[in-house]
Structures are given as structure tokens and as C-alpha cells.
Design a protein around this motif. Structure first.
Motif, PDB file in Angstrom:
ATOM      1  N   TYR A 156     -79.762 -48.914   9.823  1.00  0.00           N
ATOM      2  CA  TYR A 156     -80.564 -50.103  10.140  1.00  0.00           C
ATOM      3  C   TYR A 156     -81.341 -50.589   8.931  1.00  0.00           C
ATOM      4  O   TYR A 156     -81.710 -49.817   8.049  1.00  0.00           O
ATOM      5  N   ARG A 157     -81.577 -51.877   8.918  1.00  0.00           N
ATOM      6  CA  ARG A 157     -82.491 -52.446   7.934  1.00  0.00           C
ATOM      7  C   ARG A 157     -83.861 -52.544   8.596  1.00  0.00           C
ATOM      8  O   ARG A 157     -84.014 -53.153   9.651  1.00  0.00           O
TER       9      ARG A 157
ATOM     10  N   ASP B 100     -83.038 -57.953   9.180  1.00  0.00           N
ATOM     11  CA  ASP B 100     -82.275 -59.193   9.001  1.00  0.00           C
ATOM     12  C   ASP B 100     -82.312 -60.066  10.257  1.00  0.00           C
ATOM     13  O   ASP B 100     -81.949 -61.240  10.192  1.00  0.00           O
ATOM     14  N   ASP B 101     -82.709 -59.520  11.381  1.00  0.00           N
ATOM     15  CA  ASP B 101     -82.903 -60.327  12.597  1.00  0.00           C
ATOM     16  C   ASP B 101     -83.951 -59.610  13.446  1.00  0.00           C
ATOM     17  O   ASP B 101     -83.621 -58.952  14.433  1.00  0.00           O
TER      18      ASP B 101
ATOM     19  N   THR C 210     -79.878 -52.696  20.339  1.00  0.00           N
ATOM     20  CA  THR C 210     -79.929 -53.567  19.175  1.00  0.00           C
ATOM     21  C   THR C 210     -78.973 -53.006  18.124  1.00  0.00           C
ATOM     22  O   THR C 210     -79.200 -51.933  17.575  1.00  0.00           O
TER      23      THR C 210
ATOM     24  N   PRO D 113     -76.980 -52.579  14.645  1.00  0.00           N
ATOM     25  CA  PRO D 113     -77.229 -52.870  13.229  1.00  0.00           C
ATOM     26  C   PRO D 113     -76.152 -53.797  12.667  1.00  0.00           C
ATOM     27  O   PRO D 113     -74.995 -53.742  13.081  1.00  0.00           O
ATOM     28  N   SER D 114     -76.570 -54.664  11.747  1.00  0.00           N
ATOM     29  CA  SER D 114     -75.607 -55.627  11.206  1.00  0.00           C
ATOM     30  C   SER D 114     -74.742 -54.999  10.132  1.00  0.00           C
ATOM     31  O   SER D 114     -73.636 -55.442   9.862  1.00  0.00           O
TER      32      SER D 114
ATOM     33  N   ALA E 285     -75.361 -55.146   7.022  1.00  0.00           N
ATOM     34  CA  ALA E 285     -75.559 -55.863   5.753  1.00  0.00           C
ATOM     35  C   ALA E 285     -76.547 -55.082   4.888  1.00  0.00           C
ATOM     36  O   ALA E 285     -77.451 -54.443   5.415  1.00  0.00           O
TER      37      ALA E 285
ATOM     38  N   ARG F 109     -68.006 -50.309  19.008  1.00  0.00           N
ATOM     39  CA  ARG F 109     -67.617 -51.620  19.511  1.00  0.00           C
ATOM     40  C   ARG F 109     -66.199 -51.526  20.059  1.00  0.00           C
ATOM     41  O   ARG F 109     -65.265 -51.194  19.337  1.00  0.00           O
TER      42      ARG F 109
ATOM     43  N   LEU G 105     -70.803 -48.769  14.636  1.00  0.00           N
ATOM     44  CA  LEU G 105     -71.966 -49.453  14.068  1.00  0.00           C
ATOM     45  C   LEU G 105     -73.109 -48.450  13.987  1.00  0.00           C
ATOM     46  O   LEU G 105     -73.447 -47.795  14.959  1.00  0.00           O
TER      47      LEU G 105
END
Lengths: 603, 187
Positions: A517-518, A550-551, A589, A591-592, A594, B116, B123
Motif C-alpha cells: 500500500y501507499r 494515491d486515492d 480497499t 492497493p493500486s 503504483a 482478483r 494485489l
């Protein structure tokens, strides 16, 4: 003959007068009874013939965001005895005949035996109950009423009833129950045994929760006390209290409280608060206070621990506040994350004397570097680029200096040390307020300020109550959803990126890492005023931050007071990690993946 | 006085023709004999009303006892429902669920990872859970679950047998998953 007739006439007249007078008296009495005092007599008659009963209008439930009941009203019972009747002698009780179970025999039961039986059901000794009886009789030989115990549960009530002691009575006594115990206990508050609200939301939202008892009168047959059909009359309608819906999630609240409790135990801290807030809405999804009160048994902990310190205990926030100052400076266009200063160990602008927490030489730091190293001198050099008036206005806009929208009982407004005019006379305060000393905030206010930074500079009103649903379904107290722009979106984003570098490069990077996670976060190790102008030896250690950076979805703010076994923000970092990962897990939630932006810390 | 013959006095008054004087009197009524049937009808009506009221009142009294009986039952069932509701609420509390989860060997993981389904992507960074501070210590009080035994402390009879005697006792106790996940028995 003429004389006789006159006499007769006189008699007739006299009789007529008497007759009229008597009829008049009767008539007057009739009118008096039937018309003038009719109501009074009717009422008196009703009193004799009818019995009126209370219809309980129960106090409303308190439920969490998913509808889990956190507080509800249940029927409990008081056990009452008549000392006079108890001492009147033994009584006979019908018990099954040991020889022939189909028949019953009468067994004599003495007062002492009955008291012992009652005591064993209520967890008291028979002597205690006999003592109560004699004590009341000593005070008043005609005493007919004495409480044995109050608020017993249904099971005990039924066992008392089964004893069938003629001088023992039961009374209904609606009571409050908190099925999840200490989960959210400090927020929910509690009521006293008589049902009066004492603390927390029970007190703040009493107008929503309180019900109103009604009254029904009915005629009963004298012999077997059966209601005579058609005789029921509603004297007063009962009104149930409204259901109070909170923004709290009880499962998350439990998990957060447990994490905080474990760390308080491990570090020997005085107290801790953990606040979890939704970034987009300002809703509080968990507010943990340790020590925690179980509202079922509030007297189990000291009175000072029964409120919610997250709302009521303002503290000097320390370095977590640097994010606000940095945001102000960037918003005023006086710096960006890569702006450069030379930060020495000590600076003495005006009469102030500012130094860092560890000795170092002159360091060439960017604003990002100042945040990562948490340099007081560096932050002061950036902070003085903005006018005191502007900084003060930004603080107010971030929600500091006034109570939050929640309006929790005894909520503290925090103290900004007067404002720019007072700061101007005292350089130490002017500079100290740049890195979070010399002013006080509540944990809720800090969480709200981080929410503002995470939400693109728009502060959302803090909410703990999601509405009050009245008996008829009308919903009141819906929280406001109107935000207020405090800083520009760009300033918020740049501050957020710097906080991400703090998370990635700060000295606690290993302790608070949530893999994948960021996260944006900042620690604080604040000195605590001792109330005599100086500071205590212990610190208030804290971490505030949000994720995913990031969000941003959730703000977590952790404060731990004086963790004697680990007096640094290393004590709060694992709590931040555990709570944040639990929150991200709970709300799925994802994680992206990125990478975090790279920003130089030095030059 | 009255013995004097009336004839002795001459009658000087002129004689009025008495017959011609008009006299008002009610027209002769055509009286009919009251019919017996009316009386019978009226009396029968009254009797019917009295009997109906009597029956109604008896029925209502009987109904009153019936209602009273039901009301007593209702109050008792209400009490029972409340007792059960209280037990369920206590068992549903997060404290009790967490304590049970830990009793059978579960620990919280601080690193959330997602799979996913659409493309099988993982993820987050999978990290083994360590039984951290949160798993070992920290209690959130709840006086409502005092004395309620955990699932591992209950005998097989309490967990399985009492609910459904047909379930073999061997499947009821849950043991910590030491050698991987147990294979479900359903197909």
C-alpha cells in the motif's frame, strides 16, 4: 266554619313551603352531585373500580452503521419485600406430597427459611435479608416496603416468583443494556440505574433517545383480577424513543480498541486514543479510547476514564502538526516540496530559542526533508515565510480552536494560544505553533485536519451520528455533507506526497509498513505541559496518516500518552499499522500497486 | 224547608229551550279490542333482547378469561424472547467471536492481500501473519459474556449433540488447523 278553613289553608301553605324547600334541597344536591362535582366523583369512582397501569415508552436503541445494536432497553425487575408482613409469622406453602406426587401438602415455612431461599436465588445470605427486614422494622414498626435488590434479570425474576413467598414482590424496572460491552463504550456513554442519561451520546442525544411512558386504565374483576372487556381506556399514549444511528462500525471499533488496549498494556501508557475517519465524508468509523468503559458496569473504572478523550482531552499535537504548517506554506505559494533551507541544530529568531530533538550540524534540507527528519528549525524557517494572520486563519479553517460538529459532551475546543496578536508578543509561541507546541488540539481535530489534506484540501464536517429515526420513521440530525475548501488541491496533493516520503523514508519505515500500500503519515512526539508553565518528563506520542495515498479513503490518528516503557513515537507506529491494515481489509480497499512519487530530501 | 211543595211557588222564569243548546262532546270512538299478537310480539322482543344480552355477556366474560389467558402467555413468551435475544446478542458480540476465533488458532494478518478473480492477479504483498500483539493481548470488556464458555471449552454434546442429535459427535468439535485446511465432508 270560617275559622277552620283559614287554619286549613295555613297548614296547606306551610306544607307547601316545606315541600318546596325539601324538594329544593334535593334538587340543589342533585345538581351539585350530578353537574357541579360530577367530574370529581367520577374520578373517585374510577379510582376505586379501575386500576391504571404504566405502558412503557422504551428509550430508543443506539445502533452502529450496519444496524448492530450497541444499546437497547430491556425489562429488569426490582425485588421488594414487606418487613411487616415478613415478621407477621410463618406461612404455609403447597408442595408436592412426597408420598403421592399428584397431591400437594402444606408445609410451614418460617421467615428465616424463606429469607435463606430468597438469598440463595439473589446471591445474598439469608441473614442479610433478615437484617434488612429487622432494620426497617426498627426504624418503623409498620414498614411495608423495602428493596431487597434492584435490576435483576428475567431468569432471577422467575426463580424469585417460583419461591412464592407471600411477602416478596417484584416490580418492573426498564433498564439499559449494552450487548457489545465496552465496544464504543466511551462514545455511547451510559445511564444511571434510574434511567437518567449520564455520559456520552446517551447524554448528548437524550432528546432523540428518551421515550415517554403512557398510562392505560382498565376495570378488573375483584375475584380473579381479569380485565372486564371493553373497559380499557388509554389515559396517555406511550411514545417510544428514537433510534440513534451512528457512523461507527462496531466490528472495526472492537478491533481498534483491542489494538490500542494491547499497546497501552505493553508500553505502560496512561491512556491512548485512536480515531478512524472516512476521507470523503468526514464520518468517524471508529474512535477508540483506552482505558475503556464497559457501559454495563461504568463504576468498574475511574470516573476520569469514562468519557471520550479523543473529544475531551486537548493536547499539544507536536510534529504531526508540521503537515498543517507545510500545507499553509505551500498554499500561500511560499514553498513547494523541493524548496530548500539550511536547517541548523538551533536557531534563535527574536527572543525564541528553537532546537531539534537531536544534535546535528547544518543540514541542507528540502521541505520534504524537513518533514522526514521532523526538523523543528527547518519547519520554523519555512513557517516564518507566511504571516501569522494567514497561519492562524488556516488553523481555524482546518477546524482547530472550536469544537467539532459532533458536539460531544464536554468536547474541548482546543487552545490556539490567543492568536496572532498574542503570538506577536511572544516569539517562542509564534515559532512553537509552527511545529505543534504552544497550542492544543483534540485527536478529532487532528484527524479532521489530515482528512482535509487527504481530501484535496476540502474539509468535511466531522460526524459521529448518522441520524435519529423517530418512532414514526422521520429521520432527523442527518449530518451535513457540505465541505469547505481550506487549501488548494495542489497544496493538499503536494503535502500528501511529502507525507508519503515520510512514511517510506522516516525512521519508523519498518515499524509501520503495510506491504503493497501507499501510505502517507507523520509521527509526533510532543511534550506535555505540567500545568505550571513547564513540561512533564513523559511525551504524548502520535501518528496521523491516511491510505491509500494515491486515492485516500481513511485517516487513522493514534495518540498515546506517556508510554513509559517506550517513550517515542515507535510506540504508536505499530498501532497505526495494525489499525490501518484492519481498516483497509475491512473495507476491501485494494492497493493500486503504483509506486510512490520520488522527492529529494536534501540538496 | 224542602218539605214545602214546589208547586206552591209559581215559576216565573221563562223556560229556555234546553234541548236546542249545542253540546260539544268527543266523537264516539270506534274502540277496537287490543290485539293479543301485539303484546306477544312486544314481550317476545323484550325477552329476546334480554336473552341475547345475557348470552352476549356470558360470551364476553368467557372471552375475557380467554383473552386474559392469552395475555399471560404473551407476557411469558415475551420474557422468554427477551432472555433468548440477550443470549444471542452476547454471543454475537465481537469479543466473543474474536475469542472463539483465537481459541481455534486464528490470528489477524496485518498485510491484506486480494486475489482478483477476473485475471487472477494478486494485489498487495502476501506476508505471513505473525501472532502479533493484537492476537495475544488486549481485552475489550463485556460483562454480558461473563461465564459463557468458548467453543473449544464446550463438550461435544453442547456444540453438536444438543442442537441436532443426528449429527455424529465426531464432526462437531473444531480443531485448530495444524496440517492445512480440513477437507469439507460435503460433495
Amino acid at each position: 266554619m270560617r275559622g277552620t278553613s283559614r287554619q286549613t289553608r295555613r297548614r296547606i301553605v306551610a306544607s307547601a313551603v316545606v315541600l318546596v324547600a325539601v324538594v329544593g334541597v334535593f334538587l340543589t344536591r342533585l345538581v351539585d352531585i350530578q353537574v357541579v362535582r360530577a367530574e370529581e366523583y367520577n374520578a373517585a369512582a374510577e379510582d376505586v373500580r379501575s386500576s391504571s397501569e404504566t405502558v412503557y415508552g422504551p428509550r430508543g436503541d443506539i445502533v452502529d452503521a450496519t444496524g448492530v445494536v450497541l444499546a437497547d432497553t430491556v425489562m429488569r425487575y426490582d425485588i421488594v419485600l414487606s418487613p411487616k408482613q415478613a415478621r407477621a409469622g410463618s406461612f404455609d406453602r403447597e408442595t408436592p406430597d412426597p408420598a403421592d406426587p399428584a397431591k400437594t401438602v402444606e408445609v410451614e415455612v418460617t421467615t428465616e427459611q424463606a429469607a435463606a431461599e430468597l438469598g440463595s436465588v439473589l446471591g445474598m445470605s439469608g441473614d442479610q435479608i433478615v437484617g434488612t427486614i429487622d432494620e426497617y422494622l426498627a426504624a418503623d414498626p409498620d414498614s411495608d416496603f423495602a428493596y431487597v435488590t434492584k435490576l435483576v434479570d428475567t431468569e432471577t425474576y422467575e426463580r424469585v416468583r417460583a419461591l412464592d413467598i407471600p411477602w416478596v414482590y417484584t416490580r418492573e424496572h426498564p433498564s439499559r443494556r449494552y450487548p457489545n460491552g465496552a465496544v464504543g463504550g466511551n462514545l455511547i456513554g451510559f445511564v444511571d440505574p434510574d434511567g437518567n442519561s449520564v455520559a456520552g451520546l446517551e447524554l448528548a442525544q437524550d432528546a432523540c433517545l428518551a421515550g415517554e411512558d403512557g398510562e392505560v386504565s382498565r376495570l378488573r374483576s375483584l375475584r380473579d383480577w381479569v380485565t372486564i372487556p371493553g373497559s380499557e381506556r388509554v389515559v396517555k399514549h406511550a411514545r417510544a424513543g428514537g433510534t440513534l444511528k451512528l457512523t461507527i462500525d462496531s466490528d472495526l471499533q472492537y478491533s481498534v480498541q483491542r489494538t490500542a488496549e494491547a499497546q497501552v498494556e505493553a508500553t505502560g501508557a496512561e491512556w491512548a486514543t485512536v480515531t478512524v475517519m472516512e476521507v470523503k465524508t468526514g464520518r468517524l468509523v471508529a474512535v477508540a479510547d483506552v482505558p475503556t468503559v464497559d457501559p454495563n458496569t461504568p463504576s468498574a473504572i475511574d470516573a476520569e476514564n469514562r468519557g471520550s478523550r479523543a473529544f475531551t482531552a486537548p493536547f499539544e499535537p507536536g510534529s504531526t502538526f508540521k503537515a498543517l504548517t507545510a500545507a499553509s506554506v505551500i498554499d500561500a505559494g511560499q514553498a513547494d516540496p523541493t524548496s530548500q533551507v539550511v536547517a541548523p541544530y538551533r536557531i534563535t529568531p527574536g527572543n525564541a530559542d528553537i532546537n531539534d530533538s537531536y544534535v546535528h550540524g547544518d543540514e541542507r534540507l528540502t521541505l520534504t526533508g524537513v518533514m522526514i527528519d521532523s526538523s523543528n528549525t527547518g519547519m520554523s524557517l519555512f513557517g516564518e515565510r507566511v504571516s501569522d494572520e494567514q497561519r492562524y486563519q488556516d488553523m481555524l479553517d482546518f477546524g482547530l480552536g472550536t469544537e467539532s460538529e459532533v458536539g460531544f459532551p464536554a468536547e474541548a475546543p482546543g487552545d490556539l494560544h490567543g492568536g496572532p496578536s498574542v503570538w506577536a508578543e511572544d516569539d517562542q509561541t509564534k515559532y512553537a505553533t509552527m511545529f505543534g507546541q504552544g497550542l492544543t488540539t483534540t485527536a478529532i481535530q487532528i484527524a479532521s485536519a489530515y482528512q482535509t489534506i487527504a481530501n484535496g484540501g476540502v474539509r468535511m464536517p466531522v460526524s459521529l451520528v448518522d441520524g435519529c429515526v423517530a418512532e414514526d420513521g422521520t429521520v432527523t440530525q442527518k449530518p451535513s455533507t457540505e465541505g469547505r475548501a481550506v487549501i488548494s488541491e495542489q497544496a493538499a496533493q503536494q503535502t500528501s506526497q511529502m507525507l508519503e516520503r515520510v512514511y517510506a523514508d522516516g525512521w519508523l519505515a519498518k515499524q509501520w509498513e503495510i506491504p503493497g500500500y501507499r501510505v502517507a503519515a507523520k509521527t509526533g512526539t510532543a511534550q506535555v505541559p505540567d500545568g505550571q508553565g513547564g513540561y512533564q518528563s513523559g511525551y504524548l506520542v502520535s501518528v496521523s496518516g491516511f491510505a491509500p495515498a494515491d486515492d485516500p479513503q481513511f485517516v487513522v490518528s493514534v495518540s498515546i500518552m506517556n508510554p513509559v516503557k517506550m517513550n517515542s513515537s515507535a510506540a504508536s507506529a505499530p498501532v497505526f499499522r495494525d489499525v490501518m491494515s484492519q481498516v483497509l481489509k475491512k473495507y476491501r480497499t485494494v492497493p493500486s500497486g503504483a509506486p510512490a512519487p520520488e522527492l529529494p530530501a536534501t540538496w | 224547608m224542602s218539605a214545602v211543595p214546589a208547586m206552591s211557588l209559581p215559576d216565573f222564569r221563562p223556560r229556555r229551550p234546553q234541548r236546542e243548546r249545542p253540546v260539544l262532546r268527543p266523537a264516539p270512538e270506534r274502540r277496537r279490542r287490543p290485539r293479543l299478537s301485539y303484546a306477544v310480539t312486544a314481550l317476545a322482543g323484550i325477552a329476546a333482547i334480554v336473552i341475547a344480552q345475557l348470552l352476549l355477556s356470558v360470551a364476553m366474560t368467557e372471552g375475557a378469561y380467554e383473552i386474559d389467558g392469552y395475555k399471560v402467555t404473551q407476557v411469558e413468551l415475551g420474557r422468554e424472547a427477551q432472555v433468548l435475544r440477550e443470549q444471542i446478542d452476547a454471543l454475537e458480540s465481537p469479543q466473543f467471536l474474536a475469542a472463539n476465533a483465537e481459541a481455534i488458532g486464528m490470528v489477524p494478518n496485518a498485510a491484506p492481500v486480494y486475489l482478483r478473480l477476473s485475471d487472477g492477479a494478486v494485489l498487495g504483498l502476501p506476508t505471513a501473519a505473525a501472532g502479533g500483539a493484537a492476537a495475544a493481548a488486549g481485552t475489550v470488556a463485556n460483562s454480558q459474556i461473563a461465564g459463557v464458555p468458548l467453543v473449544t471449552e464446550q463438550s461435544a454434546v453442547e456444540t453438536g449433540g444438543a442442537v441436532d442429535a443426528a449429527v455424529p459427535a465426531g464432526t462437531a468439535p473444531v480443531s485448530p488447523a495444524s496440517g492445512g485446511l480440513p477437507t469439507p465432508a460435503t460433495h
